[in-house]
Enzyme design. Structure first.
Site, mmCIF file in Angstrom:
data_model
loop_
_atom_site.group_PDB
_atom_site.id
_atom_site.type_symbol
_atom_site.label_atom_id
_atom_site.label_comp_id
_atom_site.label_asym_id
_atom_site.label_seq_id
_atom_site.Cartn_x
_atom_site.Cartn_y
_atom_site.Cartn_z
ATOM 1 N N ASP A 142 -23.912 -11.804 -0.840
ATOM 2 C CA ASP A 142 -23.128 -11.606 0.210
ATOM 3 C C ASP A 142 -22.644 -10.138 0.242
ATOM 4 O O ASP A 142 -22.801 -9.380 -0.866
ATOM 5 C CB ASP A 142 -22.129 -12.653 0.277
ATOM 6 C CG ASP A 142 -21.584 -12.750 1.904
ATOM 7 O OD1 ASP A 142 -22.243 -11.993 2.870
ATOM 8 O OD2 ASP A 142 -21.026 -13.837 2.082
HETATM 9 C C1 BGC Z 1 -20.626 -13.065 5.430
HETATM 10 C C2 BGC Z 1 -22.076 -13.317 5.678
HETATM 11 C C3 BGC Z 1 -22.894 -12.470 6.265
HETATM 12 C C4 BGC Z 1 -22.698 -10.940 5.938
HETATM 13 C C5 BGC Z 1 -23.450 -9.879 6.595
HETATM 14 C C6 BGC Z 1 -20.603 -11.629 5.366
HETATM 15 O O1 BGC Z 1 -19.202 -11.065 5.097
HETATM 16 O O2 BGC Z 1 -20.045 -13.705 4.708
HETATM 17 O O3 BGC Z 1 -22.387 -14.717 6.220
HETATM 18 O O4 BGC Z 1 -24.166 -12.761 6.607
HETATM 19 O O5 BGC Z 1 -21.519 -10.490 6.024
HETATM 20 O O6 BGC Z 1 -23.112 -9.572 7.726
#
Ligand code: BGC
Length: 717
Positions: free
Chosen positions: A262
């Site tokens: 993530d």
């Molecule tokens: C979120 C994810 C997301 C990623 C990219 C993160 O902060 O938890 O769900 O896919 O950002 O935008």
């Protein structure tokens, strides 16, 4: 080493330097959109040096093509990039948020909307989405419930399969498919007290029974990528969790796709307190099996040092680089880096068709929570209508959280939707208050409109970014002065229909006591206004059901139907039973609750055969009759209970569903077939276990006891 490398990938692996291999593990932001902390840096120099393998947050035909051209023509090895983005509930055409769409209990719909999202995203150069989100959510304080399929593992697993199929199509090589990412593995939804990014406390059994099944289903459906959660499991952040990522997901489940961290989650191993610095963090994540570093630059910075010190081996780096290259191979990017057919796909020409589907998805997602005196539907256009509340004409809010490339100006909010349906009615509009603001001066004008109107549509709820990521609310109720507005409008004595927009059940029990009708309108996307008009006017009889229990009070949270029995089950007259002194145990509305404009009667629940041996199939059937005035669709839910087993089983578990479209007075049989595998549960070693004895089955419209028909079978092992 993966056994299935293509010759091309094997050749590339031989040609790559260590830095180029690490570069393939690096995903940076293209900067068009920002979805996390920090400023997106300039990626161009790194890209040209071969230090970037993928980009996120960049789309658009021209822009993507130009960046891809640089990757293919101006880097030493010409390896194409993957372009990722959060295409969560639509790209240009915005569909209802996942929690809303889950309310349709309709895998075919879920697949259809994901397919359209993929077409539109692919047409703008995207090759990967960070979806579906598969975190079972039982705590409405957690804002990310909005992105989930709700509280049930079986339903979320169906959601997983449908979304993976929809995004990825039949073949990832098709330029009209995009790779899906099952996220966030696992139990992110169980963050304590509903606070985002907080510690998670779940038993190993709950992990296996509740939180993992949707991910396992996604893997079985061929999902291309997995994203570990920001959070921990048993004090080990998922980003560094060897037992879960390597031993379970890779070895046991046989997952061969890529694991994408993530957003800066590798770096966050330092504040989590399991790594001293970014080098250690990079080594932990890589060894756990995380292939791609999203936004953190932790691999680029840390892996060369970790390799030198022996904290990681070249084999670890090779494995990760190969998996990334193999995904590019599977996406057909080496042969068709620009995915020319996708670029030719004219999604604008499909706009009308896509919007029709968005309207259908939206009306199938609206849950009729209450309807006193059958005030709904309003089949005759009223002479004068008051549309009140801060959500009545809130175009931007209709997008919901994570709105892809959806444009505010393309959204149809409720006011124009109702105007189109009731073009001869006089419609008076006043917001009354803003969603969160402290100014109550507008309430008087709103009340004035209510007094002059024959009927009031009162549009209340949350602002769209009050749910989604980093949007926990300790008090998930009506923000600002909306309660004051509602009470003042209700005091006029006019018939009031409430449209409640939110990314979670809002805990407003008083509202249900005073409003004639309440519709959960979540965040419905592009066609919100038309869909709501379809429901209010009776063009569509509501068919959606709650995929989450709707609490009666904050003090009940988390409340969910599939709880385990207690040794002292709730008994109103018994002080020493599992209950509150000051609240009922039951939620205000149970899982599966959702009214319609007609009346469905379920009868003749049959389960056959009544004796089952391992490997056998069992058919569950129930007849459903439409005893009401209009045609409509009913969803029958099939539950199971294993009353005596070696480990205590939930009081009910959803195991199937079936739909019937019924004209008035029509009867149909709804039938599903299960196998004894569906009756098994994880044993003490978490392997499926089928035990002899009675299994009780239930069929009905919701998880409420009184709604269920019962039948039994005997399992003979
Ligand atoms: C979120 C994810 C997301 C990623 C990219 C993160 O902060 O938890 O769900 O896919 O950002 O935008």
């Amino acid at each position: 080493m993966s056994a299935r490398l293509t010759d091309r990938v094997a050749r590339l692996m031989r040609a790559m330097t260590i830095d180029e291999k690490i570069g393939q593990l690096n995903m940076l932001s293209g900067g068009l959109v920002v979805t996390g902390p920090g400023e997106p840096g300039d990626y161009m120099a790194a890209l040209k040096a071969g230090s970037v393998g993928s980009l996120l947050n960049l789309f658009g035909r021209g822009q993507v093509r130009e960046v891809q051209r640089i990757a293919v023509e101006e880097t030493r090895l010409g390896i194409p990039l993957i372009f990722g983005y959060d295409v969560i509930h639509g790209h240009r055409t915005i569909f209802p948020i996942p929690l809303a769409e889950a309310s349709a209990f309709d895998p075919a719909l879920w697949e259809r909307t994901a397919r359209i999202a993929a077409l539109e995203a692919a047409a703008e150069g995207l090759t990967l989405t960070f979806a579906p989100m598969l975190d079972v959510s039982r705590d409405p304080r957690w804002g990310r419930m909005a992105e989930s399929g709700g509280e049930d593992p079986w339903l979320t697993a169906r959601f997983a399969i449908a979304k993976v199929k929809g995004f990825q199509g039949d073949d990832l090589k098709s330029p009209l498919s995009i790779a899906a990412t099952a996220k966030h593995l696992a139990a992110y939804g169980a963050s304590v007290a509903g606070r985002d990014y907080a510690q998670v406390e779940v038993s190993e059994r709950s992990l296996h029974e509740v939180y993992l099944p949707p991910f396992e289903a996604a893997v079985a459906a061929g999902v291309a990528a997995i994203m570990p959660a920001f959070t921990d499991m048993d004090n080990i952040p998922l980003t560094a969790h060897v037992a879960i990522l390597r031993d379970m997901v890779r070895r046991q489940w046989g997952f061969e796709g890529v694991i994408i961290s993530d957003y800066t989650a590798i770096n966050e191993l330092v504040p989590h307190g399991v790594a001293a610095d970014v080098t250690e963090a990079a080594a932990l994540a890589l060894k756990a099996g995380v292939d791609i570093d999203l936004m953190g630059l932790a691999y680029v910075e840390g892996l060369p040092k970790a390799l030198q010190s022996g904290a990681v081996s070249m084999e670890h780096i090779d494995q990760a680089a190969q998996r990334v290259l193999m995904l590019k191979e599977e996406l057909g990017l080496f042969d068709d880096p620009y995915r020319d057919a996708a670029v030719k796909f004219d999604h604008k020409a499909r706009r009308v068709e896509h919007r029709d589907i968005a309207r259908d998805a939206a009306r199938r997602s609206i849950v009729l929570l209450s309807n006193r005196g059958n005030i709904l539907p309003v089949t005759q256009p009223p002479r004068r209508v008051a549309m009140l509340g801060p959500l009545a004409n809130a175009q931007a809010e209709m997008l919901g959280p994570w709105s892809g490339a959806g444009l505010i100006e393309d959204m149809v909010p409720f006011l124009p939707g109702m105007r189109a349906a009731w073009h001869e009615s006089e419609i008076l509009y006043a917001p009354g208050v803003s969603i969160e603001g402290g100014d109550t001066k507008g309430i008087e004008a709103a009340v004035g409109f209510a007094e002059r109107a024959d009927i009031v549509l009162l549009c209340l709820g949350e602002e769209r970014y009050m749910s989604g990521e980093a949007a926990s609310r300790a008090r998930p109720d009506l923000p600002g002065h909306q309660e004051a507005l509602a009470r003042a409008v209700l005091a006029t004595g006019k018939p009031v229909i409430v449209l409640l927009s939110s990314g979670r059940p809002l805990i407003v029990p008083w509202l249900f006591e005073v409003a004639q009708a309440v519709l959960a309108t979540w965040f419905l996307g592009s066609e919100a206004g038309h869909a709501v008009a379809d429901v209010i006017t009776g063009q569509w009889s509501p068919s959606a059901k709650l995929p989450v229990s709707w609490p009666a009070d904050r003090g009940q949270v988390p409340v969910f139907y599939a709880h385990r029995p207690s040794g002292r089950p709730m008994a109103p007259a018994n002080r020493y039973s599992s209950k509150y002194l000051d609240l009922p145990n039951e939620p205000l509305f149970p899982f599966g609750h959702g009214l319609s404009y007609t009346r469905f009667t379920h009868r003749d629940f049959n389960v056959s055969p009544s004796e089952l041996r391992a490997g056998a199939k069992v058919t569950l059937s129930v007849s459903v009759r439409n005893d009401g005035p209009v045609a409509g669709e009913e969803t029958v839910l099939f539950f199971l209970r294993d009353p005596v087993a070696s480990v205590s089983r939930p009081v009910l578990e959803l195991k199937g569903m079936g739909k019937a479209w019924l004209e008035p007075r029509q009867t149909k049989t709804v039938e599903i077939t299960l196998s004894t595998d569906d009756l098994a549960f994880p044993g003490t070693d978490y392997a499926p276990r089928l035990e002899p004895g009675v299994i009780e089955f239930f069929a009905g419209p919701s998880a409420r006891d009184e709604d269920l028909l019962k039948a039994e079978v005997h399992v003979v092992v």
